[in-house]
Write a protein that holds these residues in place. Structure first.
Motif, PDB file in Angstrom:
ATOM      1  N   LEU A 286      41.422  39.324  26.142  1.00 17.21           N
ATOM      2  CA  LEU A 286      42.018  38.694  27.317  1.00 17.21           C
ATOM      3  C   LEU A 286      43.121  39.571  27.909  1.00 17.21           C
ATOM      4  O   LEU A 286      43.166  39.810  29.114  1.00 17.21           O
ATOM      5  N   THR A 287      44.011  40.081  27.063  1.00 15.68           N
ATOM      6  CA  THR A 287      45.109  40.905  27.571  1.00 15.68           C
ATOM      7  C   THR A 287      44.610  42.264  28.062  1.00 15.68           C
ATOM      8  O   THR A 287      45.128  42.792  29.052  1.00 15.68           O
ATOM      9  N   LEU A 288      43.592  42.833  27.386  1.00 13.70           N
ATOM     10  CA  LEU A 288      43.022  44.097  27.853  1.00 13.70           C
ATOM     11  C   LEU A 288      42.421  43.960  29.248  1.00 13.70           C
ATOM     12  O   LEU A 288      42.454  44.895  30.045  1.00 13.70           O
ATOM     13  N   LEU A 289      41.877  42.808  29.548  1.00  9.94           N
ATOM     14  CA  LEU A 289      41.308  42.561  30.872  1.00  9.94           C
ATOM     15  C   LEU A 289      42.389  42.218  31.896  1.00  9.94           C
ATOM     16  O   LEU A 289      42.389  42.731  33.014  1.00  9.94           O
TER      17      LEU A 289
ATOM     18  N   ASN B 178      39.228  32.745  31.711  1.00  7.17           N
ATOM     19  CA  ASN B 178      39.117  31.636  30.759  1.00  7.17           C
ATOM     20  C   ASN B 178      37.913  30.751  31.051  1.00  7.17           C
ATOM     21  O   ASN B 178      37.265  30.253  30.132  1.00  7.17           O
ATOM     22  N   ALA B 179      37.601  30.543  32.320  1.00  2.00           N
ATOM     23  CA  ALA B 179      36.485  29.670  32.676  1.00  2.00           C
ATOM     24  C   ALA B 179      35.131  30.348  32.484  1.00  2.00           C
ATOM     25  O   ALA B 179      34.155  29.695  32.114  1.00  2.00           O
ATOM     26  N   THR B 180      35.069  31.662  32.711  1.00  2.00           N
ATOM     27  CA  THR B 180      33.769  32.338  32.674  1.00  2.00           C
ATOM     28  C   THR B 180      33.477  33.048  31.371  1.00  2.00           C
ATOM     29  O   THR B 180      32.355  33.006  30.880  1.00  2.00           O
ATOM     30  N   LEU B 181      34.448  33.712  30.787  1.00  2.00           N
ATOM     31  CA  LEU B 181      34.197  34.553  29.622  1.00  2.00           C
ATOM     32  C   LEU B 181      34.541  33.877  28.294  1.00  2.00           C
ATOM     33  O   LEU B 181      33.770  33.973  27.335  1.00  2.00           O
TER      34      LEU B 181
ATOM     35  N   ILE C  90      42.690  36.210  17.465  1.00  2.00           N
ATOM     36  CA  ILE C  90      43.418  37.446  17.761  1.00  2.00           C
ATOM     37  C   ILE C  90      42.551  38.405  18.562  1.00  2.00           C
ATOM     38  O   ILE C  90      43.021  39.096  19.464  1.00  2.00           O
ATOM     39  N   VAL C  91      41.257  38.436  18.288  1.00  2.00           N
ATOM     40  CA  VAL C  91      40.336  39.316  19.015  1.00  2.00           C
ATOM     41  C   VAL C  91      40.154  38.813  20.444  1.00  2.00           C
ATOM     42  O   VAL C  91      40.132  39.597  21.401  1.00  2.00           O
TER      43      VAL C  91
END
Length: 175
Positions: free
Chosen positions: A150-153, A131-134, A144-145
């Protein structure tokens, strides 16, 4: 593409008297027969000798429940099981997969609250970093994207990385 999950069945059989070698051969033959069926992914035989008794643990994995059921209903399996009955005493004992792996602790499984706290503790650090970097660079993307990314990572990072690491640390700490 199939969405079925692999299914593993594990069974334990104990030899009658000194018939341990024959039981082990029988277990390998059973696995060889299972390998000839569609959807077969693998098999394993583990032989243990304790107090003069030979016990084999047989694990067979199929691509899905339908493939496993086809094997379980087959005539060749029925014939093999009848042969195995002559070599063993008692009924076959179905084992949970985790029974073949030494348990980290004895006693009841952790509570849902403890599991939730453990998962949160494993999830928070990588989520904060992402959340802080990307995420600041993705403000223009639809929500939604961003959530999908986020969840894929995070899911693989947590499941394969931080959660097992945290479990190992806590296991050592609790000893």
């Amino acid at each position: 593409m199939s969405t079925a999950l692999p299914v593993t069945v594990v069974v334990s059989r104990t030899a009658c008297g000194p018939g341990g070698a024959a039981l082990t051969r029988w277990a390998h033959e059973l696995c060889r027969d299972a390998a000839g069926f569609p959807g077969h992914l693998g098999a394993h035989v583990d032989t243990r000798i304790e107090n003069g008794d030979t016990t084999v643990h047989i694990g067979v994995t199929f691509a899905g429940a339908a493939e496993l059921l086809r094997w379980e209903r087959s005539g060749i399996r029925a014939r093999r099981l009848a042969e195995g009955d002559a070599l063993t005493h008692g009924e076959p004992v179905a084992l949970g997969i985790t029974e073949l792996v030494p348990a980290a602790t004895s006693g009841p499984p952790p509570s849902r609250v403890r599991s939730a706290v453990l998962i949160w503790a494993a999830l928070f650090p990588p989520a904060a970093v992402v959340n802080a970097t990307l995420m600041p660079h993705l403000d223009a993307w639809p929500g939604i994207v961003r959530t999908l990314l986020l969840t894929l990572l995070l899911v693989p990072i947590v499941v394969l990385g931080t959660l097992p690491l945290l479990q190992r640390v806590l296991r050592r700490w609790s000893r």
